[in-house]
Design a protein around this motif. Structure first.
Motif, PDB file in Angstrom:
ATOM      1  N   LYS A 194      29.219  47.878 -51.097  1.00 58.59           N
ATOM      2  CA  LYS A 194      29.175  47.082 -52.326  1.00 58.59           C
ATOM      3  C   LYS A 194      28.427  45.773 -52.090  1.00 58.59           C
ATOM      4  N   LYS A 195      28.647  45.185 -50.929  1.00 62.32           N
ATOM      5  CA  LYS A 195      27.997  43.910 -50.617  1.00 62.32           C
ATOM      6  C   LYS A 195      26.529  44.083 -50.261  1.00 62.32           C
ATOM      7  N   TYR A 196      26.199  45.212 -49.599  1.00 61.28           N
ATOM      8  CA  TYR A 196      24.831  45.480 -49.151  1.00 61.28           C
ATOM      9  C   TYR A 196      24.401  46.857 -49.672  1.00 61.28           C
ATOM     10  N   PRO A 197      24.103  46.973 -50.956  1.00 63.18           N
ATOM     11  CA  PRO A 197      23.847  48.283 -51.562  1.00 63.18           C
ATOM     12  C   PRO A 197      22.617  49.021 -51.015  1.00 63.18           C
ATOM     13  N   ASP A 198      21.690  48.329 -50.424  1.00 61.10           N
ATOM     14  CA  ASP A 198      20.494  48.991 -49.876  1.00 61.10           C
ATOM     15  C   ASP A 198      20.653  49.400 -48.418  1.00 61.10           C
ATOM     16  N   ALA A 199      21.795  49.098 -47.838  1.00 57.44           N
ATOM     17  CA  ALA A 199      22.021  49.411 -46.421  1.00 57.44           C
ATOM     18  C   ALA A 199      22.195  50.918 -46.223  1.00 57.44           C
ATOM     19  N   THR A 200      21.814  51.379 -45.054  1.00 62.39           N
ATOM     20  CA  THR A 200      22.047  52.764 -44.666  1.00 62.39           C
ATOM     21  C   THR A 200      23.132  52.781 -43.601  1.00 62.39           C
ATOM     22  N   ILE A 201      23.774  53.929 -43.457  1.00 65.70           N
ATOM     23  CA  ILE A 201      24.893  54.043 -42.527  1.00 65.70           C
ATOM     24  C   ILE A 201      24.511  55.013 -41.416  1.00 65.70           C
ATOM     25  N   HIS A 202      24.743  54.591 -40.180  1.00 65.37           N
ATOM     26  CA  HIS A 202      24.364  55.395 -39.021  1.00 65.37           C
ATOM     27  C   HIS A 202      25.442  55.325 -37.951  1.00 65.37           C
ATOM     28  N   GLY A 203      25.483  56.352 -37.129  1.00 69.00           N
ATOM     29  CA  GLY A 203      26.338  56.345 -35.955  1.00 69.00           C
ATOM     30  C   GLY A 203      25.548  55.879 -34.753  1.00 69.00           C
ATOM     31  N   HIS A 204      26.212  55.311 -33.790  1.00 69.29           N
ATOM     32  CA  HIS A 204      25.562  54.826 -32.569  1.00 69.29           C
ATOM     33  C   HIS A 204      24.752  55.930 -31.899  1.00 69.29           C
ATOM     34  N   SER A 205      25.256  57.154 -31.974  1.00 70.45           N
ATOM     35  CA  SER A 205      24.568  58.284 -31.328  1.00 70.45           C
ATOM     36  C   SER A 205      23.189  58.560 -31.921  1.00 70.45           C
ATOM     37  N   GLU A 206      22.903  58.026 -33.094  1.00 71.88           N
ATOM     38  CA  GLU A 206      21.572  58.188 -33.682  1.00 71.88           C
ATOM     39  C   GLU A 206      20.534  57.295 -33.009  1.00 71.88           C
ATOM     40  N   PHE A 207      20.990  56.289 -32.281  1.00 68.40           N
ATOM     41  CA  PHE A 207      20.087  55.331 -31.654  1.00 68.40           C
ATOM     42  C   PHE A 207      20.148  55.352 -30.131  1.00 68.40           C
ATOM     43  N   ALA A 208      21.152  56.008 -29.589  1.00 67.11           N
ATOM     44  CA  ALA A 208      21.332  56.050 -28.141  1.00 67.11           C
ATOM     45  C   ALA A 208      21.843  57.429 -27.742  1.00 67.11           C
ATOM     46  N   ASN A 209      21.559  57.829 -26.544  1.00 68.62           N
ATOM     47  CA  ASN A 209      22.008  59.125 -26.044  1.00 68.62           C
ATOM     48  C   ASN A 209      23.470  59.022 -25.626  1.00 68.62           C
ATOM     49  N   LYS A 210      24.324  58.901 -26.648  1.00 65.48           N
ATOM     50  CA  LYS A 210      25.763  58.736 -26.427  1.00 65.48           C
ATOM     51  C   LYS A 210      26.508  59.580 -27.446  1.00 65.48           C
ATOM     52  N   ALA A 211      27.743  59.938 -27.140  1.00 63.33           N
ATOM     53  CA  ALA A 211      28.547  60.747 -28.056  1.00 63.33           C
ATOM     54  C   ALA A 211      29.201  59.906 -29.152  1.00 63.33           C
ATOM     55  N   CYS A 212      29.328  58.607 -28.923  1.00 64.07           N
ATOM     56  CA  CYS A 212      30.044  57.789 -29.892  1.00 64.07           C
ATOM     57  C   CYS A 212      29.279  57.726 -31.221  1.00 64.07           C
ATOM     58  N   PRO A 213      30.007  57.761 -32.273  1.00 65.67           N
ATOM     59  CA  PRO A 213      31.421  57.489 -32.440  1.00 65.67           C
ATOM     60  C   PRO A 213      32.330  58.716 -32.409  1.00 65.67           C
ATOM     61  N   CYS A 214      31.868  59.836 -31.909  1.00 68.33           N
ATOM     62  CA  CYS A 214      32.700  61.051 -31.748  1.00 68.33           C
ATOM     63  C   CYS A 214      33.063  61.711 -33.070  1.00 68.33           C
ATOM     64  N   PHE A 215      32.370  61.366 -34.129  1.00 73.49           N
ATOM     65  CA  PHE A 215      32.468  62.072 -35.407  1.00 73.49           C
ATOM     66  C   PHE A 215      31.116  61.930 -36.100  1.00 73.49           C
ATOM     67  N   ASN A 216      30.852  62.807 -37.064  1.00 70.16           N
ATOM     68  CA  ASN A 216      29.564  62.817 -37.745  1.00 70.16           C
ATOM     69  C   ASN A 216      29.563  61.766 -38.858  1.00 70.16           C
ATOM     70  N   VAL A 217      28.886  60.673 -38.614  1.00 72.04           N
ATOM     71  CA  VAL A 217      28.859  59.560 -39.552  1.00 72.04           C
ATOM     72  C   VAL A 217      28.211  59.971 -40.870  1.00 72.04           C
ATOM     73  N   LYS A 218      27.114  60.711 -40.811  1.00 68.62           N
ATOM     74  CA  LYS A 218      26.419  61.126 -42.035  1.00 68.62           C
ATOM     75  C   LYS A 218      27.325  61.988 -42.904  1.00 68.62           C
ATOM     76  N   GLU A 219      28.093  62.853 -42.301  1.00 71.99           N
ATOM     77  CA  GLU A 219      29.008  63.726 -43.041  1.00 71.99           C
ATOM     78  C   GLU A 219      30.197  62.918 -43.584  1.00 71.99           C
ATOM     79  N   GLU A 220      30.703  62.033 -42.789  1.00 76.86           N
ATOM     80  CA  GLU A 220      31.869  61.229 -43.169  1.00 76.86           C
ATOM     81  C   GLU A 220      31.581  60.290 -44.338  1.00 76.86           C
ATOM     82  N   PHE A 221      30.373  59.752 -44.373  1.00 74.04           N
ATOM     83  CA  PHE A 221      30.033  58.748 -45.380  1.00 74.04           C
ATOM     84  C   PHE A 221      28.869  59.184 -46.252  1.00 74.04           C
ATOM     85  N   ARG A 222      28.935  60.400 -46.747  1.00 68.15           N
ATOM     86  CA  ARG A 222      27.895  60.892 -47.674  1.00 68.15           C
ATOM     87  C   ARG A 222      27.871  60.020 -48.911  1.00 68.15           C
ATOM     88  N   LEU A 223      26.670  59.730 -49.338  1.00 68.94           N
ATOM     89  CA  LEU A 223      26.528  58.904 -50.550  1.00 68.94           C
ATOM     90  C   LEU A 223      26.027  59.760 -51.694  1.00 68.94           C
TER      91      LEU A 223
END
Length: 77
Positions: A48-77
């Motif tokens: 609501k505060k940042y309507p143009d923002a996109t949502i990503h999990g750390h694993s999208e930017f680094a070769n890591k498993a975190c956050p251990c859930f699918n951020v894109k699926e969890e926060f579908r817009l």
């Protein structure tokens, strides 16, 4: 400025939760129902505060498993 994701810190908000590993140290979504609810509430309020923002999990930017859930699926817009 945060220090959560190399190359993204100057224009992002990092959200961290403690957990994400099973008893053997393997990646696993260990969030409680309350943690999931509060995380969704936080992300909703930030959207609501940042309507143009996109949502990503750390694993999208680094070769890591975190956050251990699918951020894109969890926060579908």
């Amino acid at each position: 400025m945060g220090a959560h994701t190399v190359g993204q810190n100057a224009h992002s908000i990092g959200i961290c939760y403690i957990g994400g590993l099973d008893s053997n140290g393997n990646p696993k979504d260990t969030r409680t129902v309350l943690q999931k609810s509060k995380l969704k509430e936080l992300v909703y309020n930030l959207q609501k505060k940042y309507p143009d923002a996109t949502i990503h999990g750390h694993s999208e930017f680094a070769n890591k498993a975190c956050p251990c859930f699918n951020v894109k699926e969890e926060f579908r817009l």
